[in-house]
Design an enzyme around this catalytic site. Structure first.
Site, PDB file in Angstrom:
ATOM      1  N   CYS A 130      -8.141 -26.399  14.532  1.00  0.00           N
ATOM      2  CA  CYS A 130      -9.490 -26.730  14.732  1.00  0.00           C
ATOM      3  C   CYS A 130      -8.184 -28.922  14.525  1.00  0.00           C
ATOM      4  O   CYS A 130      -9.495 -29.824  15.421  1.00  0.00           O
ATOM      5  CB  CYS A 130     -10.031 -27.190  13.486  1.00  0.00           C
TER       6      CYS A 130
ATOM      7  N   CYS B  76     -13.283 -28.354   9.319  1.00  0.00           N
ATOM      8  CA  CYS B  76     -12.050 -27.669   9.168  1.00  0.00           C
ATOM      9  C   CYS B  76     -10.301 -28.912   8.792  1.00  0.00           C
ATOM     10  O   CYS B  76     -10.792 -29.543  10.448  1.00  0.00           O
ATOM     11  CB  CYS B  76     -12.297 -26.392   9.800  1.00  0.00           C
TER      12      CYS B  76
ATOM     13  N   ASP C 216       0.846  -0.918   0.016  1.00  0.00           N
ATOM     14  CA  ASP C 216       0.165  -0.176  -0.106  1.00  0.00           C
ATOM     15  C   ASP C 216       0.999   1.640  -0.502  1.00  0.00           C
ATOM     16  O   ASP C 216       2.180   0.881   0.238  1.00  0.00           O
ATOM     17  CB  ASP C 216      -0.609  -0.141   1.140  1.00  0.00           C
TER      18      ASP C 216
ATOM     19  N   ASP D 133      -8.070  -6.725   0.020  1.00  0.00           N
ATOM     20  CA  ASP D 133      -7.370  -7.936   1.541  1.00  0.00           C
ATOM     21  C   ASP D 133      -7.982  -6.513   2.602  1.00  0.00           C
ATOM     22  O   ASP D 133      -8.760  -5.759   2.047  1.00  0.00           O
ATOM     23  CB  ASP D 133      -5.782  -6.730   1.198  1.00  0.00           C
TER      24      ASP D 133
ATOM     25  N   CYS E  95      -7.486 -27.512   9.808  1.00  0.00           N
ATOM     26  CA  CYS E  95      -6.132 -26.284   9.652  1.00  0.00           C
ATOM     27  C   CYS E  95      -5.610 -27.266  10.833  1.00  0.00           C
ATOM     28  O   CYS E  95      -6.613 -27.501  11.733  1.00  0.00           O
ATOM     29  CB  CYS E  95      -7.362 -24.573  10.014  1.00  0.00           C
TER      30      CYS E  95
ATOM     31  N   HIS F 195      -6.395 -20.455  12.342  1.00  0.00           N
ATOM     32  CA  HIS F 195      -7.590 -20.451  12.045  1.00  0.00           C
ATOM     33  C   HIS F 195      -8.205 -19.544  10.377  1.00  0.00           C
ATOM     34  O   HIS F 195      -8.830 -20.391   9.443  1.00  0.00           O
ATOM     35  CB  HIS F 195      -8.327 -20.937  12.728  1.00  0.00           C
TER      36      HIS F 195
END
Length: 371
Positions: free
Chosen positions: A305, A300, A89, A262, A302, A331
């Protein structure tokens, strides 16, 4: 740059953007690493979530640690240990967020540093110099992020300044392997947005972004601007909606033809115990989760999890253990990575509209806390 639209489903686009450090698939979501780090997690954990590109901030990195420190490592990628592409940015968002600490004139913006109170100047040429020093793959033009609400005359004045700055950025940018995206402003006024995009397209940029949204305007206004603006954005260049990150807004943006997003929401909310699931937002600090042995999301896969329960995560937050923030960030980033992957697949299979409707029915049904 090579940007190719592979297929469309209604307004939604499935594309690829080939950059020097690798190809990124769109629609995509960029985790935010403002100061050279996605808060609480490692670059490896960010990559494991499916993120292919991240965002850094010119203003903050310019102040700390400074471009000279980063260039000693080569580029920002080397400095932070991230192998993939980076978008920076321009510092324009800080023109809005640090309104009480800055003065604007035609040349640029004089800030009072939030770190030590010293005077700092940033203008279009300085922003280009810093971003090229950082070595990011995509640089953004320096702009004034218009406040909301704003009168038509104030929004027109702000937009005009941003367009003059965009021309100066175009002239100051030396090209090479770093792309430069222009940012359209104009608040919630369609004719100003149209004029802004016309100016940017006439200058010629590698991609086009919509800035100054999700700054307090009603969601209906943001959606109206999306519908008005995306048809005016070139079809052969990436389209970027800045600072928007709620799942329902990502889907709405994709439906309008946006390729890139974003936002700090996934990581910021994770640090406050707000977890994204396909059934809505789960607030793991709530007392109802004290003895809940289930993971955040039983579907999930991940790292969080797969191992930890809601009860344990709540325990970490109650006791101010930093591990809780890290696991929840892992997560949330994973959820956003999976969401974007499913969106891309739905576009490829020409079922995006159905996916969009089914997602909203399930996600919004439970309100702001999953049982």
């Amino acid at each position: 740059m090579k940007f190719e639209v592979l297929t469309c489903d209604g307004g939604a686009r499935r594309s690829v953007l080939a950059l020097d450090r690798g190809q990124v698939d769109t629609p995509l979501f960029m985790p935010v690493g403002t100061r050279g780090a996605v808060k609480t997690v490692t670059p490896g954990e960010v990559a494991a979530s499916g993120a292919q590109i991240i965002l850094g901030n010119t203003f903050h990195l310019m102040l700390r640690p400074g471009v000279q420190v980063i260039t000693q490592h080569g580029t920002l990628h080397n400095f932070m240990g991230w192998d993939g592409p980076i978008l920076t940015d321009s510092g324009g968002f800080q023109v809005w967020s640090l309104a009480e600490r800055r003065r604007i004139n035609e040349e640029g913006v004089t800030f009072q540093s939030p770190f030590d109170g010293s005077t700092v100047f940033l203008g279009p040429e300085e922003s280009m110099q810093v971003q090229q020093g950082l070595g990011s793959d995509i640089a953004m033009t320096f702009d004034e992020c218009t406040d909301y609400p704003a009168t038509y005359d104030d929004a027109k004045k702000s937009m005009g300044l941003s367009m003059r700055w965009a021309a100066r950025c175009r002239d100051a940018h030396d090209g090479g392997k770093q792309l430069l995206f222009g940012i359209a402003q104009g608040s919630v006024f369609p004719e100003l947005r149209s004029s802004s995009l016309e100016s940017l397209v006439s200058l010629g940029f590698d991609g086009y972004a919509l800035g100054g949204l999700s700054v307090g305007e009603p969601k209906t206004k943001m959606y109206e601007i999306l519908d008005d603006c995306t048809p005016l954005m070139p079809t052969d260049a990436p389209r970027y909606l800045m600072g928007v990150g709620k799942p329902e807004d990502l889907l709405r943006g994709v439906a309008a033809g946006i390729d890139m997003f974003d936002c700090v929401l996934p990581t910021r909310n994770a640090r406050n115990g707000w977890l994204y699931t396909w059934d809505g937002v789960l607030k793991v600090k709530n007392a109802r989760h004290r003895q809940d042995t289930r993971p955040i999301d039983e579907t999930c896969t991940c790292a969080c999890c797969s191992t930890y329960s809601r009860s344990y995560l709540r325990h970490l937050f109650v006791n101010n253990e930093g591990l809780g923030q890290r696991l929840c960030t892992v997560h949330n980033l994973w959820f956003f990575g999976q969401l974007m992957q499913e969106i891309r697949l739905a576009i490829e299979e020409k079922r995006f509209d159905s996916f969009h409707r089914k997602f909203l029915l399930r996600y919004l049904e439970y309100g702001q806390d999953v049982a």
